[in-house]
Design a protein around this motif. Structure first.
Motif, PDB file in Angstrom:
ATOM      1  N   PRO A 128      43.715  12.504  36.513  1.00  0.00           N
ATOM      2  CA  PRO A 128      44.043  11.871  37.635  1.00  0.00           C
ATOM      3  C   PRO A 128      45.131  10.732  37.590  1.00  0.00           C
ATOM      4  O   PRO A 128      45.717  10.539  38.663  1.00  0.00           O
ATOM      5  N   THR A 129      44.770   9.828  36.666  1.00  0.00           N
ATOM      6  CA  THR A 129      45.573   8.558  36.679  1.00  0.00           C
ATOM      7  C   THR A 129      46.954   9.133  36.328  1.00  0.00           C
ATOM      8  O   THR A 129      47.623   7.956  36.785  1.00  0.00           O
ATOM      9  N   ASN A 130      47.490  10.079  35.728  1.00  0.00           N
ATOM     10  CA  ASN A 130      48.880  10.193  35.730  1.00  0.00           C
ATOM     11  C   ASN A 130      49.376  11.402  36.277  1.00  0.00           C
ATOM     12  O   ASN A 130      50.300  12.374  35.676  1.00  0.00           O
ATOM     13  N   GLU A 131      48.472  12.107  37.162  1.00  0.00           N
ATOM     14  CA  GLU A 131      48.797  13.526  37.579  1.00  0.00           C
ATOM     15  C   GLU A 131      50.250  13.646  38.058  1.00  0.00           C
ATOM     16  O   GLU A 131      50.972  14.434  37.809  1.00  0.00           O
ATOM     17  N   PRO A 204      37.974   6.128  23.991  1.00  0.00           N
ATOM     18  CA  PRO A 204      38.853   7.288  24.014  1.00  0.00           C
ATOM     19  C   PRO A 204      40.018   7.231  22.529  1.00  0.00           C
ATOM     20  O   PRO A 204      40.184   6.314  21.856  1.00  0.00           O
ATOM     21  N   ARG A 205      40.248   8.481  22.123  1.00  0.00           N
ATOM     22  CA  ARG A 205      41.222   8.544  21.070  1.00  0.00           C
ATOM     23  C   ARG A 205      42.580   9.004  21.217  1.00  0.00           C
ATOM     24  O   ARG A 205      42.728   9.838  22.330  1.00  0.00           O
ATOM     25  N   ARG A 206      43.358   8.292  20.866  1.00  0.00           N
ATOM     26  CA  ARG A 206      44.833   8.662  20.992  1.00  0.00           C
ATOM     27  C   ARG A 206      45.624   9.005  19.640  1.00  0.00           C
ATOM     28  O   ARG A 206      45.377   8.488  18.707  1.00  0.00           O
ATOM     29  N   GLU A 207      46.764   9.880  20.134  1.00  0.00           N
ATOM     30  CA  GLU A 207      47.705  10.104  18.956  1.00  0.00           C
ATOM     31  C   GLU A 207      49.011   9.308  19.100  1.00  0.00           C
ATOM     32  O   GLU A 207      49.413   9.150  20.154  1.00  0.00           O
ATOM     33  N   PHE A 208      49.439   8.599  18.092  1.00  0.00           N
ATOM     34  CA  PHE A 208      50.736   7.957  18.349  1.00  0.00           C
ATOM     35  C   PHE A 208      51.863   8.378  17.450  1.00  0.00           C
ATOM     36  O   PHE A 208      51.660   8.715  16.210  1.00  0.00           O
ATOM     37  N   LEU A 209      53.166   8.476  17.763  1.00  0.00           N
ATOM     38  CA  LEU A 209      54.284   9.285  17.175  1.00  0.00           C
ATOM     39  C   LEU A 209      55.336   7.749  17.329  1.00  0.00           C
ATOM     40  O   LEU A 209      55.615   7.415  18.315  1.00  0.00           O
ATOM     41  N   HIS A 210      55.730   7.576  16.121  1.00  0.00           N
ATOM     42  CA  HIS A 210      56.940   6.547  16.076  1.00  0.00           C
ATOM     43  C   HIS A 210      58.232   7.366  16.623  1.00  0.00           C
ATOM     44  O   HIS A 210      58.357   8.616  16.533  1.00  0.00           O
ATOM     45  N   VAL A 211      58.920   6.713  17.658  1.00  0.00           N
ATOM     46  CA  VAL A 211      59.846   6.982  18.334  1.00  0.00           C
ATOM     47  C   VAL A 211      61.085   7.551  17.371  1.00  0.00           C
ATOM     48  O   VAL A 211      61.886   8.348  17.714  1.00  0.00           O
ATOM     49  N   ASP A 212      61.255   7.036  16.295  1.00  0.00           N
ATOM     50  CA  ASP A 212      62.450   7.543  15.303  1.00  0.00           C
ATOM     51  C   ASP A 212      62.026   9.060  14.875  1.00  0.00           C
ATOM     52  O   ASP A 212      62.866   9.674  14.409  1.00  0.00           O
ATOM     53  N   VAL A 268      36.867  -7.882  23.141  1.00  0.00           N
ATOM     54  CA  VAL A 268      36.248  -7.605  24.374  1.00  0.00           C
ATOM     55  C   VAL A 268      36.693  -6.384  25.253  1.00  0.00           C
ATOM     56  O   VAL A 268      38.001  -6.239  25.447  1.00  0.00           O
ATOM     57  N   PHE A 269      35.817  -5.468  25.404  1.00  0.00           N
ATOM     58  CA  PHE A 269      36.166  -4.201  26.239  1.00  0.00           C
ATOM     59  C   PHE A 269      35.675  -4.355  27.643  1.00  0.00           C
ATOM     60  O   PHE A 269      34.417  -4.662  27.915  1.00  0.00           O
ATOM     61  N   ASP A 270      36.744  -4.451  28.722  1.00  0.00           N
ATOM     62  CA  ASP A 270      36.467  -4.312  30.000  1.00  0.00           C
ATOM     63  C   ASP A 270      35.891  -2.899  30.369  1.00  0.00           C
ATOM     64  O   ASP A 270      36.835  -2.172  30.764  1.00  0.00           O
ATOM     65  N   ARG A 271      34.745  -2.610  30.802  1.00  0.00           N
ATOM     66  CA  ARG A 271      34.233  -1.309  30.952  1.00  0.00           C
ATOM     67  C   ARG A 271      34.249  -0.924  32.479  1.00  0.00           C
ATOM     68  O   ARG A 271      34.203   0.301  32.968  1.00  0.00           O
ATOM     69  N   SER A 272      34.965  -1.970  33.140  1.00  0.00           N
ATOM     70  CA  SER A 272      35.093  -1.697  34.607  1.00  0.00           C
ATOM     71  C   SER A 272      36.576  -0.940  34.839  1.00  0.00           C
ATOM     72  O   SER A 272      36.657  -0.403  36.125  1.00  0.00           O
ATOM     73  N   LYS A 273      37.305  -1.036  33.743  1.00  0.00           N
ATOM     74  CA  LYS A 273      38.400  -0.404  34.105  1.00  0.00           C
ATOM     75  C   LYS A 273      38.537   1.071  33.487  1.00  0.00           C
ATOM     76  O   LYS A 273      37.630   1.371  32.604  1.00  0.00           O
ATOM     77  N   PRO A 274      39.297   1.830  34.010  1.00  0.00           N
ATOM     78  CA  PRO A 274      39.251   3.530  33.459  1.00  0.00           C
ATOM     79  C   PRO A 274      39.636   3.761  32.169  1.00  0.00           C
ATOM     80  O   PRO A 274      40.514   2.972  31.381  1.00  0.00           O
ATOM     81  N   ASP A 275      39.048   4.604  31.420  1.00  0.00           N
ATOM     82  CA  ASP A 275      39.410   4.928  30.212  1.00  0.00           C
ATOM     83  C   ASP A 275      40.599   6.063  29.872  1.00  0.00           C
ATOM     84  O   ASP A 275      40.914   6.158  28.992  1.00  0.00           O
ATOM     85  N   GLY A 276      40.649   6.786  31.153  1.00  0.00           N
ATOM     86  CA  GLY A 276      41.525   7.950  31.108  1.00  0.00           C
ATOM     87  C   GLY A 276      41.015   9.135  30.382  1.00  0.00           C
ATOM     88  O   GLY A 276      39.654   9.046  30.045  1.00  0.00           O
ATOM     89  N   THR A 277      41.829  10.103  29.706  1.00  0.00           N
ATOM     90  CA  THR A 277      41.357  11.009  29.059  1.00  0.00           C
ATOM     91  C   THR A 277      40.360  10.648  27.881  1.00  0.00           C
ATOM     92  O   THR A 277      41.065   9.525  27.078  1.00  0.00           O
ATOM     93  N   LYS A 278      39.624  11.220  27.358  1.00  0.00           N
ATOM     94  CA  LYS A 278      38.493  10.984  26.308  1.00  0.00           C
ATOM     95  C   LYS A 278      39.353  10.926  24.847  1.00  0.00           C
ATOM     96  O   LYS A 278      39.155  10.377  24.022  1.00  0.00           O
TER      97      LYS A 278
END
Length: 322
Positions: A128-131, A204-212, A268-278
């Motif tokens: 929902p956060t980026n639908e 949450p886990r994320r994958e990161f790709l360098h723009v080059d 510090v982790f602010d758990r009041s903010k959304p995580d987005g996709t796990k």
């Protein structure tokens, strides 16, 4: 070949232009936002008729992180849908046979099986956060597919995972997670802060790709012959994932960035903010089978991006004091 790169001033577009100019075998066509409004169909038509490119790489988009997507949903869906519709349709209308559309991994359902295969598109509910942004990117993919089916064009789509690198946006609220964290940790070190606050739980886990790496993948896909590309994709879902095949927890990413920036305080982790996709990890087997692999390791890429960010800050300070 004359190649028009739409969005050449952005992080992705500028990386593509750097790659093209490094190869020195193509003529690169560009236009700034002041010179060409991609949300205006008539302007796009006149520009393409005048410049007559042989191919188009569509890297232009309105982008941002969770906060920006939540705050400006109307702009995100409208501008991105108009850009895709205008550039793709007018490319067809002016006789441009080859086009590459750059999307985003957010096109996939929130609860898609991991790693996410290209076939997962439209099989479930979006995050929902980026639908709104995701729907615009899905529309771009389907535009390419539809013009290919009806008119025989060769319009291709690639879906990169989370990107970072030179030219990124480091705004603490509008930026994506990696550059936002780099900026936040840098400011904490500069200001002598003892804590850095991270949105969400850090799990949450994320994958990161360098723009080059993305730029290299874009030209690799663009240069495939039509039959090879068609065989690598599904008839009704003709896009390819681009990523590293590896992900990292946000908490671990924050620790890594803390080390790179020299931060020694508490995270510090602010758990009041959304995580987005796990979790969001792309299946990159199709592109790998074609012979492409990323080259920039995450540690090295973040360190280089941080150095670039520092140099940019020094440059802008020097301009202000001049």
């Amino acid at each position: 070949m004359r190649i028009y790169v739409a969005g050449h001033t952005g992080m992705v577009g500028s990386a593509v232009v750097r790659r093209l100019r490094h190869e020195s075998i193509h003529t690169v066509i560009t236009a700034t936002r002041a010179e060409l409004d991609l949300t205006n169909q008539q302007d796009v038509r006149q520009f393409l008729k005048r410049e007559k490119p042989d191919a188009v790489i569509l890297a232009a988009a309105r982008v941002g992180g969770i906060w920006a997507n939540n705050t400006y949903p109307a702009q995100f869906i409208y501008e991105n849908m108009m850009i895709a519709a205008n550039v793709i349709h007018e490319s067809f209308a002016t006789g441009i046979h080859r086009l590459l559309f750059l999307g985003s991994s957010c096109i996939y359902p929130r609860d898609a099986d991991q790693p996410i295969d290209e076939s997962a598109l439209l099989t479930g509910h979006l995050e929902p956060t980026n639908e709104p942004y995701a729907i615009a990117k899905i529309a771009g993919i389907k535009l390419c597919e539809s013009y290919n089916r009806q008119y025989g064009t060769d319009y291709r789509s690639i879906m990169p995972t989370n990107l970072y690198g030179p030219g990124d946006n480091f705004h603490p609220e509008n930026a994506h997670v990696l550059p936002a964290l780099l900026g936040r940790f840098h400011d904490a070190v500069t200001d002598g802060s003892e804590t850095v606050t991270i949105w969400g739980s850090g799990t949450p886990r994320r994958e990161f790709l360098h723009v080059d790496d993305l730029a290299a993948a874009a030209l690799f896909v663009m240069q495939l012959d039509q039959q090879t590309y068609a065989q690598a994709t599904e008839p009704m879902q003709s896009h390819l994932n681009v990523g590293t095949g590896k992900d990292i927890a946000i908490a671990d990413l924050a620790s890594l960035i803390g080390q790179i920036t020299g931060f020694e305080g508490e995270i510090v982790f602010d758990r009041s903010k959304p995580d987005g996709t796990k979790r969001k990890l792309l299946n990159i087997e199709r592109l790998a089978k074609l012979g492409w692999q990323p080259k920039v390791a995450l540690n090295d890429g973040i360190a280089a991006t941080y150095s670039w960010h520092i140099e940019q800050k020094k440059f802008h300070r020097a301009l202000r004091s001049a």
